[in-house]
Write a protein that holds these residues in place. Structure first.
Motif, PDB file in Angstrom:
ATOM      1  N   PRO A   1      -0.369   8.245   4.246  1.00 21.83           N
ATOM      2  CA  PRO A   1      -0.561   7.451   5.472  1.00 21.83           C
ATOM      3  C   PRO A   1      -1.964   7.531   6.071  1.00 21.83           C
ATOM      4  O   PRO A   1      -2.433   6.561   6.675  1.00 21.83           O
ATOM      5  CB  PRO A   1       0.473   8.046   6.436  1.00 21.83           C
ATOM      6  CG  PRO A   1       1.544   8.600   5.541  1.00 21.83           C
ATOM      7  CD  PRO A   1       0.834   9.106   4.325  1.00 21.83           C
TER       8      PRO A   1
ATOM      9  N   PHE B   1       0.861  -1.187   0.000  1.00 20.53           N
ATOM     10  CA  PHE B   1       0.000   0.000   0.000  1.00 20.53           C
ATOM     11  C   PHE B   1       0.889   1.225   0.000  1.00 20.53           C
ATOM     12  O   PHE B   1       1.530   1.551   1.002  1.00 20.53           O
ATOM     13  CB  PHE B   1      -0.907  -0.016   1.219  1.00 20.53           C
ATOM     14  CG  PHE B   1      -1.993   1.030   1.201  1.00 20.53           C
ATOM     15  CD1 PHE B   1      -3.193   0.783   0.552  1.00 20.53           C
ATOM     16  CD2 PHE B   1      -1.816   2.254   1.831  1.00 20.53           C
ATOM     17  CE1 PHE B   1      -4.202   1.731   0.529  1.00 20.53           C
ATOM     18  CE2 PHE B   1      -2.813   3.217   1.821  1.00 20.53           C
ATOM     19  CZ  PHE B   1      -4.014   2.961   1.159  1.00 20.53           C
ATOM     20  N   SER B   2       0.962   1.906  -1.143  1.00 14.90           N
ATOM     21  CA  SER B   2       1.797   3.096  -1.280  1.00 14.90           C
ATOM     22  C   SER B   2       0.896   4.289  -1.563  1.00 14.90           C
ATOM     23  O   SER B   2       0.589   4.608  -2.719  1.00 14.90           O
ATOM     24  CB  SER B   2       2.809   2.912  -2.417  1.00 14.90           C
ATOM     25  OG  SER B   2       3.611   4.069  -2.568  1.00 14.90           O
TER      26      SER B   2
ATOM     27  N   TYR C   1      -8.213   1.819   4.424  1.00 17.42           N
ATOM     28  CA  TYR C   1      -8.228   0.805   3.370  1.00 17.42           C
ATOM     29  C   TYR C   1      -7.792  -0.578   3.851  1.00 17.42           C
ATOM     30  O   TYR C   1      -8.231  -1.598   3.293  1.00 17.42           O
ATOM     31  CB  TYR C   1      -7.341   1.242   2.205  1.00 17.42           C
ATOM     32  CG  TYR C   1      -8.037   2.160   1.232  1.00 17.42           C
ATOM     33  CD1 TYR C   1      -8.827   1.645   0.210  1.00 17.42           C
ATOM     34  CD2 TYR C   1      -7.917   3.535   1.349  1.00 17.42           C
ATOM     35  CE1 TYR C   1      -9.478   2.480  -0.675  1.00 17.42           C
ATOM     36  CE2 TYR C   1      -8.568   4.383   0.467  1.00 17.42           C
ATOM     37  CZ  TYR C   1      -9.345   3.855  -0.554  1.00 17.42           C
ATOM     38  OH  TYR C   1     -10.001   4.686  -1.433  1.00 17.42           O
ATOM     39  N   LYS C   2      -6.933  -0.642   4.851  1.00 13.01           N
ATOM     40  CA  LYS C   2      -6.386  -1.943   5.272  1.00 13.01           C
ATOM     41  C   LYS C   2      -7.479  -2.961   5.596  1.00 13.01           C
ATOM     42  O   LYS C   2      -7.487  -4.069   5.031  1.00 13.01           O
ATOM     43  CB  LYS C   2      -5.446  -1.762   6.464  1.00 13.01           C
ATOM     44  CG  LYS C   2      -4.789  -3.067   6.937  1.00 13.01           C
ATOM     45  CD  LYS C   2      -3.841  -2.798   8.091  1.00 13.01           C
ATOM     46  CE  LYS C   2      -3.080  -4.058   8.489  1.00 13.01           C
ATOM     47  NZ  LYS C   2      -3.968  -5.093   9.051  1.00 13.01           N
TER      48      LYS C   2
ATOM     49  N   LYS D   1       0.874  -4.740   3.383  1.00 12.11           N
ATOM     50  CA  LYS D   1       1.726  -3.886   4.202  1.00 12.11           C
ATOM     51  C   LYS D   1       1.998  -2.569   3.481  1.00 12.11           C
ATOM     52  O   LYS D   1       1.758  -2.442   2.280  1.00 12.11           O
ATOM     53  CB  LYS D   1       3.065  -4.575   4.485  1.00 12.11           C
ATOM     54  CG  LYS D   1       2.990  -5.872   5.270  1.00 12.11           C
ATOM     55  CD  LYS D   1       4.381  -6.471   5.408  1.00 12.11           C
ATOM     56  CE  LYS D   1       4.340  -7.804   6.150  1.00 12.11           C
ATOM     57  NZ  LYS D   1       5.690  -8.439   6.211  1.00 12.11           N
ATOM     58  N   THR D   2       2.552  -1.622   4.242  1.00  9.12           N
ATOM     59  CA  THR D   2       2.993  -0.361   3.640  1.00  9.12           C
ATOM     60  C   THR D   2       4.448  -0.438   3.198  1.00  9.12           C
ATOM     61  O   THR D   2       4.942   0.490   2.554  1.00  9.12           O
ATOM     62  CB  THR D   2       2.821   0.805   4.630  1.00  9.12           C
ATOM     63  OG1 THR D   2       3.543   0.509   5.827  1.00  9.12           O
ATOM     64  CG2 THR D   2       1.350   1.024   4.953  1.00  9.12           C
TER      65      THR D   2
ATOM     66  N   SER E   1       2.589   9.398  -3.373  1.00 13.02           N
ATOM     67  CA  SER E   1       3.047   9.376  -1.983  1.00 13.02           C
ATOM     68  C   SER E   1       4.559   9.300  -1.844  1.00 13.02           C
ATOM     69  O   SER E   1       5.054   9.058  -0.751  1.00 13.02           O
ATOM     70  CB  SER E   1       2.427   8.177  -1.260  1.00 13.02           C
ATOM     71  OG  SER E   1       2.784   6.974  -1.925  1.00 13.02           O
TER      72      SER E   1
ATOM     73  N   TRP F   1      -4.228   4.577   5.076  1.00 10.77           N
ATOM     74  CA  TRP F   1      -3.897   3.201   5.442  1.00 10.77           C
ATOM     75  C   TRP F   1      -4.904   2.587   6.412  1.00 10.77           C
ATOM     76  O   TRP F   1      -5.427   1.487   6.151  1.00 10.77           O
ATOM     77  CB  TRP F   1      -2.480   3.172   5.999  1.00 10.77           C
ATOM     78  CG  TRP F   1      -2.038   1.871   6.593  1.00 10.77           C
ATOM     79  CD1 TRP F   1      -1.635   1.647   7.875  1.00 10.77           C
ATOM     80  CD2 TRP F   1      -1.922   0.605   5.930  1.00 10.77           C
ATOM     81  NE1 TRP F   1      -1.292   0.335   8.061  1.00 10.77           N
ATOM     82  CE2 TRP F   1      -1.456  -0.333   6.879  1.00 10.77           C
ATOM     83  CE3 TRP F   1      -2.182   0.168   4.634  1.00 10.77           C
ATOM     84  CZ2 TRP F   1      -1.233  -1.667   6.579  1.00 10.77           C
ATOM     85  CZ3 TRP F   1      -1.972  -1.169   4.324  1.00 10.77           C
ATOM     86  CH2 TRP F   1      -1.500  -2.073   5.287  1.00 10.77           C
ATOM     87  N   PRO F   2      -5.233   3.231   7.530  1.00 13.25           N
ATOM     88  CA  PRO F   2      -6.188   2.593   8.454  1.00 13.25           C
ATOM     89  C   PRO F   2      -7.595   2.458   7.883  1.00 13.25           C
ATOM     90  O   PRO F   2      -8.392   1.663   8.376  1.00 13.25           O
ATOM     91  CB  PRO F   2      -6.182   3.519   9.680  1.00 13.25           C
ATOM     92  CG  PRO F   2      -5.687   4.826   9.178  1.00 13.25           C
ATOM     93  CD  PRO F   2      -4.733   4.516   8.069  1.00 13.25           C
TER      94      PRO F   2
END
Length: 309
Positions: free
Chosen positions: A11, A7-8, A17-18, A35-36, A51, A14-15
Protein backbone atom coordinates in the motif's frame (compact mmCIF):
# COMPACT_ATOMS: atom_id res chain seq x y z
CA UNK A 1 -12.06 1.49 -24.71
CA UNK A 2 -10.96 1.86 -21.09
CA UNK A 3 -8.06 -0.32 -19.96
CA UNK A 4 -8.46 -1.68 -16.43
CA UNK A 5 -5.17 -1.83 -14.52
CA UNK A 6 -5.07 -3.28 -11.01
CA UNK A 7 -2.25 -2.17 -8.72
CA UNK A 8 -1.35 -5.12 -6.49
CA UNK A 9 1.66 -4.03 -4.46
CA UNK A 10 2.42 -2.84 -0.91
CA UNK A 11 0.00 0.00 0.00
CA UNK A 12 2.84 2.46 0.64
CA UNK A 13 3.63 2.39 -3.10
CA UNK A 14 0.12 3.28 -4.29
CA UNK A 15 0.23 7.08 -3.74
CA UNK A 16 3.66 7.17 -5.41
CA UNK A 17 2.82 5.17 -8.53
CA UNK A 18 -0.80 6.20 -9.12
CA UNK A 19 -0.13 9.71 -10.50
CA UNK A 20 2.93 8.56 -12.45
CA UNK A 21 1.09 5.71 -14.18
CA UNK A 22 -1.95 7.85 -14.92
CA UNK A 23 0.14 10.69 -16.35
CA UNK A 24 2.32 8.46 -18.54
CA UNK A 25 -0.65 6.50 -19.89
CA UNK A 26 -2.52 9.73 -20.60
CA UNK A 27 0.48 10.99 -22.57
CA UNK A 28 0.33 7.76 -24.58
CA UNK A 29 -3.34 8.35 -25.34
CA UNK A 30 -4.51 5.34 -23.32
CA UNK A 31 -7.76 5.69 -21.36
CA UNK A 32 -7.10 3.86 -18.11
CA UNK A 33 -9.00 2.97 -14.97
CA UNK A 34 -6.33 2.37 -12.34
CA UNK A 35 -7.36 0.93 -8.97
CA UNK A 36 -6.12 -1.29 -6.15
CA UNK A 37 -9.19 -3.49 -6.48
CA UNK A 38 -11.45 -4.67 -9.31
CA UNK A 39 -13.73 -7.57 -9.98
CA UNK A 40 -11.05 -9.99 -11.24
CA UNK A 41 -12.91 -10.81 -14.48
CA UNK A 42 -12.55 -7.25 -15.83
CA UNK A 43 -8.83 -6.71 -15.14
CA UNK A 44 -6.60 -6.28 -18.20
CA UNK A 45 -3.21 -5.84 -16.47
CA UNK A 46 -1.86 -6.36 -12.97
CA UNK A 47 0.99 -4.15 -11.78
CA UNK A 48 2.59 -6.44 -9.25
CA UNK A 49 4.89 -6.61 -6.27
CA UNK A 50 4.51 -9.31 -3.58
CA UNK A 51 1.46 -8.22 -1.59
CA UNK A 52 -0.88 -11.15 -1.04
CA UNK A 53 -2.26 -11.84 -4.51
CA UNK A 54 -1.49 -15.49 -5.33
CA UNK A 55 -4.48 -16.92 -7.18
CA UNK A 56 -4.80 -15.58 -10.72
CA UNK A 57 -7.45 -18.09 -11.79
CA UNK A 58 -10.36 -15.59 -11.56
CA UNK A 59 -8.58 -13.08 -13.80
CA UNK A 60 -10.11 -14.38 -17.01
CA UNK A 61 -9.47 -11.20 -19.08
CA UNK A 62 -5.89 -10.70 -17.90
CA UNK A 63 -3.34 -9.93 -20.61
CA UNK A 64 -0.12 -9.66 -18.56
CA UNK A 65 1.34 -9.28 -15.08
CA UNK A 66 3.91 -6.48 -14.90
CA UNK A 67 6.34 -6.74 -12.01
CA UNK A 68 7.73 -3.70 -10.22
CA UNK A 69 10.71 -5.78 -9.11
CA UNK A 70 13.62 -7.23 -11.03
CA UNK A 71 13.41 -10.42 -8.98
CA UNK A 72 10.36 -12.55 -9.75
CA UNK A 73 11.13 -15.70 -7.76
CA UNK A 74 8.02 -15.18 -5.61
CA UNK A 75 5.69 -15.42 -8.61
CA UNK A 76 7.50 -17.12 -11.50
CA UNK A 77 6.51 -20.61 -10.36
CA UNK A 78 2.86 -19.73 -9.71
CA UNK A 79 0.84 -22.32 -11.66
CA UNK A 80 -2.30 -20.16 -11.64
CA UNK A 81 -0.50 -17.51 -13.68
CA UNK A 82 -0.73 -18.47 -17.34
CA UNK A 83 -0.43 -15.06 -19.01
CA UNK A 84 2.88 -13.30 -19.82
CA UNK A 85 4.93 -12.13 -16.83
CA UNK A 86 7.32 -9.21 -17.30
CA UNK A 87 10.04 -8.37 -14.81
CA UNK A 88 11.36 -4.89 -14.11
CA UNK A 89 14.32 -3.72 -16.14
CA UNK A 90 14.68 0.02 -15.93
CA UNK A 91 17.43 2.60 -16.16
CA UNK A 92 17.09 3.86 -12.60
CA UNK A 93 17.41 0.43 -11.02
CA UNK A 94 20.33 -0.50 -13.28
CA UNK A 95 22.18 2.76 -12.63
CA UNK A 96 21.69 2.45 -8.88
CA UNK A 97 23.05 -1.09 -8.83
CA UNK A 98 26.02 -0.13 -11.00
CA UNK A 99 26.94 2.72 -8.66
CA UNK A 100 26.70 0.49 -5.57
CA UNK A 101 28.77 -2.31 -7.12
CA UNK A 102 31.46 0.01 -8.45
CA UNK A 103 31.67 1.77 -5.10
CA UNK A 104 32.25 -1.43 -3.15
CA UNK A 105 34.67 -2.87 -5.70
CA UNK A 106 36.71 0.35 -5.45
CA UNK A 107 36.50 0.18 -1.66
CA UNK A 108 38.12 -3.27 -1.72
CA UNK A 109 40.51 -2.39 -4.53
CA UNK A 110 41.86 0.72 -2.79
CA UNK A 111 41.90 -0.81 0.70
CA UNK A 112 39.73 1.98 2.05
CA UNK A 113 38.49 0.04 5.10
CA UNK A 114 41.96 -0.13 6.59
CA UNK A 115 42.28 3.66 6.57
CA UNK A 116 38.79 4.19 7.97
CA UNK A 117 38.96 1.62 10.77
CA UNK A 118 42.65 1.24 11.47
CA UNK A 119 46.17 2.56 10.92
CA UNK A 120 45.73 5.09 13.72
CA UNK A 121 49.09 6.74 14.12
CA UNK A 122 50.67 4.29 11.67
CA UNK A 123 52.17 5.76 8.49
CA UNK A 124 51.85 2.61 6.37
CA UNK A 125 52.05 3.31 2.67
CA UNK A 126 50.35 0.30 1.13
CA UNK A 127 49.88 1.53 -2.42
CA UNK A 128 47.13 -0.38 -4.23
CA UNK A 129 47.71 -1.79 -7.71
CA UNK A 130 46.15 -0.17 -10.74
CA UNK A 131 42.74 -1.42 -11.81
CA UNK A 132 44.36 -3.17 -14.77
CA UNK A 133 46.17 -5.39 -12.28
CA UNK A 134 43.01 -6.37 -10.39
CA UNK A 135 40.80 -9.29 -11.45
CA UNK A 136 37.08 -8.90 -10.85
CA UNK A 137 34.52 -11.60 -11.62
CA UNK A 138 30.81 -10.88 -12.10
CA UNK A 139 28.54 -13.89 -11.64
CA UNK A 140 25.43 -13.15 -13.68
CA UNK A 141 25.35 -11.27 -16.97
CA UNK A 142 21.76 -10.11 -17.15
CA UNK A 143 20.95 -6.41 -17.45
CA UNK A 144 22.39 -5.58 -14.02
CA UNK A 145 25.47 -7.78 -14.33
CA UNK A 146 26.31 -6.48 -17.79
CA UNK A 147 25.99 -2.86 -16.70
CA UNK A 148 28.27 -3.40 -13.69
CA UNK A 149 30.78 -5.35 -15.76
CA UNK A 150 30.96 -2.66 -18.47
CA UNK A 151 31.39 0.10 -15.87
CA UNK A 152 34.22 -1.75 -14.12
CA UNK A 153 35.91 -2.56 -17.42
CA UNK A 154 35.72 1.13 -18.35
CA UNK A 155 37.73 1.88 -15.20
CA UNK A 156 40.39 -0.54 -16.36
CA UNK A 157 39.63 -3.61 -14.24
CA UNK A 158 40.24 -7.04 -15.72
CA UNK A 159 36.63 -8.18 -15.71
CA UNK A 160 35.45 -11.73 -16.22
CA UNK A 161 31.74 -12.39 -16.46
CA UNK A 162 30.05 -15.74 -15.97
CA UNK A 163 26.52 -16.77 -16.86
CA UNK A 164 24.66 -20.04 -17.26
CA UNK A 165 24.31 -19.47 -21.02
CA UNK A 166 26.73 -17.83 -23.44
CA UNK A 167 26.93 -14.03 -23.51
CA UNK A 168 29.00 -11.47 -25.36
CA UNK A 169 29.81 -8.24 -23.51
CA UNK A 170 32.37 -5.83 -25.05
CA UNK A 171 35.49 -5.45 -22.92
CA UNK A 172 34.56 -8.38 -20.69
CA UNK A 173 35.85 -11.96 -20.80
CA UNK A 174 32.63 -13.97 -20.91
CA UNK A 175 32.43 -17.56 -19.69
CA UNK A 176 29.55 -19.94 -19.13
CA UNK A 177 28.74 -23.41 -17.92
CA UNK A 178 30.32 -25.49 -15.18
CA UNK A 179 33.90 -25.32 -16.43
CA UNK A 180 33.50 -21.61 -17.08
CA UNK A 181 32.47 -21.05 -13.46
CA UNK A 182 35.62 -22.76 -12.21
CA UNK A 183 37.79 -20.63 -14.48
CA UNK A 184 35.95 -17.45 -13.48
CA UNK A 185 36.50 -18.12 -9.78
CA UNK A 186 40.10 -19.37 -9.99
CA UNK A 187 41.58 -15.93 -10.62
CA UNK A 188 38.94 -13.71 -8.98
CA UNK A 189 40.28 -11.30 -6.39
CA UNK A 190 36.83 -9.73 -6.07
CA UNK A 191 33.59 -11.61 -6.85
CA UNK A 192 30.25 -9.87 -7.40
CA UNK A 193 27.04 -11.92 -7.41
CA UNK A 194 24.24 -10.65 -9.65
CA UNK A 195 22.48 -13.88 -10.51
CA UNK A 196 18.71 -14.38 -10.21
CA UNK A 197 17.41 -16.62 -7.44
CA UNK A 198 16.32 -19.95 -8.93
CA UNK A 199 16.72 -23.59 -7.89
CA UNK A 200 19.64 -23.79 -10.34
CA UNK A 201 21.49 -20.83 -8.80
CA UNK A 202 20.94 -21.60 -5.11
CA UNK A 203 24.26 -21.99 -3.27
CA UNK A 204 26.29 -21.02 -6.33
CA UNK A 205 28.95 -20.14 -3.79
CA UNK A 206 29.32 -23.19 -1.56
CA UNK A 207 32.20 -24.99 0.11
CA UNK A 208 33.41 -26.42 -3.19
CA UNK A 209 33.21 -23.25 -5.27
CA UNK A 210 34.54 -21.01 -2.49
CA UNK A 211 37.62 -23.24 -2.36
CA UNK A 212 38.32 -22.32 -6.00
CA UNK A 213 38.92 -18.68 -5.09
CA UNK A 214 42.45 -17.36 -4.45
CA UNK A 215 43.12 -17.03 -0.74
CA UNK A 216 41.98 -13.66 0.56
CA UNK A 217 39.40 -13.03 -2.18
CA UNK A 218 36.58 -10.60 -1.47
CA UNK A 219 32.90 -11.28 -2.07
CA UNK A 220 30.15 -8.76 -2.82
CA UNK A 221 26.53 -9.96 -2.95
CA UNK A 222 23.83 -7.48 -4.00
CA UNK A 223 21.99 -10.20 -5.95
CA UNK A 224 19.99 -12.66 -3.84
CA UNK A 225 20.59 -14.22 -0.43
CA UNK A 226 20.18 -17.88 -1.51
CA UNK A 227 23.10 -17.55 -3.96
CA UNK A 228 25.47 -18.20 -1.03
CA UNK A 229 25.69 -21.12 1.38
CA UNK A 230 25.95 -19.09 4.59
CA UNK A 231 27.58 -21.86 6.62
CA UNK A 232 30.23 -22.40 3.97
CA UNK A 233 30.94 -18.68 3.67
CA UNK A 234 31.33 -18.24 7.43
CA UNK A 235 33.76 -21.17 7.50
CA UNK A 236 35.77 -19.65 4.63
CA UNK A 237 35.85 -16.29 6.41
CA UNK A 238 36.96 -17.90 9.69
CA UNK A 239 39.79 -19.74 7.94
CA UNK A 240 40.94 -16.63 6.08
CA UNK A 241 40.38 -18.23 2.69
CA UNK A 242 37.84 -15.48 1.99
CA UNK A 243 39.22 -12.16 3.16
CA UNK A 244 36.00 -10.20 3.50
CA UNK A 245 32.38 -10.22 2.35
CA UNK A 246 29.98 -7.34 1.75
CA UNK A 247 26.42 -8.66 1.80
CA UNK A 248 23.31 -6.69 0.91
CA UNK A 249 20.78 -9.54 0.58
CA UNK A 250 19.92 -12.46 2.83
CA UNK A 251 17.71 -15.54 3.03
CA UNK A 252 15.75 -13.88 5.85
CA UNK A 253 15.17 -10.14 5.77
CA UNK A 254 15.55 -8.13 7.87
CA UNK A 255 18.64 -10.07 8.87
CA UNK A 256 17.97 -11.44 12.39
CA UNK A 257 19.88 -9.62 15.14
CA UNK A 258 21.36 -12.94 16.27
CA UNK A 259 22.86 -13.78 12.87
CA UNK A 260 26.67 -14.14 12.97
CA UNK A 261 27.08 -11.87 9.96
CA UNK A 262 26.32 -8.86 12.17
CA UNK A 263 29.30 -9.42 14.45
CA UNK A 264 31.79 -11.11 12.16
CA UNK A 265 34.87 -8.87 11.82
CA UNK A 266 35.22 -9.65 8.13
CA UNK A 267 31.63 -9.05 7.05
CA UNK A 268 29.96 -5.80 6.05
CA UNK A 269 26.16 -5.89 6.15
CA UNK A 270 24.09 -3.40 4.19
CA UNK A 271 20.26 -3.56 4.55
CA UNK A 272 19.16 -4.44 1.00
CA UNK A 273 19.94 -0.98 -0.35
CA UNK A 274 22.19 -1.81 -3.31
CA UNK A 275 19.45 -0.73 -5.66
CA UNK A 276 15.76 -0.02 -5.58
CA UNK A 277 13.13 0.32 -8.25
CA UNK A 278 12.87 4.05 -8.97
CA UNK A 279 9.18 4.93 -9.43
CA UNK A 280 9.73 7.70 -12.00
CA UNK A 281 11.60 5.43 -14.40
CA UNK A 282 9.88 2.16 -13.46
CA UNK A 283 6.44 3.60 -14.14
CA UNK A 284 7.53 4.40 -17.70
CA UNK A 285 8.54 0.76 -18.23
CA UNK A 286 5.16 -0.44 -16.93
CA UNK A 287 3.27 1.98 -19.16
CA UNK A 288 5.31 1.05 -22.22
CA UNK A 289 4.35 -2.59 -21.72
CA UNK A 290 0.68 -1.65 -21.38
CA UNK A 291 0.96 0.34 -24.60
CA UNK A 292 2.57 -2.64 -26.31
CA UNK A 293 -0.12 -4.98 -25.07
CA UNK A 294 -2.88 -2.72 -26.39
CA UNK A 295 -1.07 -2.31 -29.74
CA UNK A 296 -0.50 -6.05 -30.14
CA UNK A 297 3.29 -5.62 -29.91
CA UNK A 298 5.63 -7.96 -27.99
CA UNK A 299 6.03 -7.21 -24.30
CA UNK A 300 9.42 -6.13 -22.95
CA UNK A 301 11.45 -8.13 -20.40
CA UNK A 302 9.32 -11.28 -20.42
CA UNK A 303 10.21 -13.95 -17.88
CA UNK A 304 11.20 -17.40 -19.14
CA UNK A 305 9.02 -19.44 -16.81
CA UNK A 306 11.21 -22.51 -17.29
CA UNK A 307 14.33 -20.66 -16.17
CA UNK A 308 12.55 -18.58 -13.55
CA UNK A 309 13.83 -15.17 -14.77
Amino acid sequence: MTVNVMFSAPPRLWPVYKPLLENYLDEMGIDVDLKTGFSPDVVDYVVYAPSGLRDFTPFTRLKAVLSLWAGVESIADNTTLTVPLARMVDHGLTQGMTEWVVGHVLRYHLGIDAHIHGLKGEWRQDVPPLASERAVTILGLGALGQAAAVALAALGFRVTGWSRSARDVPGVTCLHGGDGLKTALNSAEIVVLLLPSTPATENTLNAETLALLPRGARIINPGRGPLIDDTALLAALDSGHVGHATLDVFRTEPLPASHPYWTHPNVTVTPHIASETRPVTAAKVICENIRRGEAGEPFLHLVDRGLGY
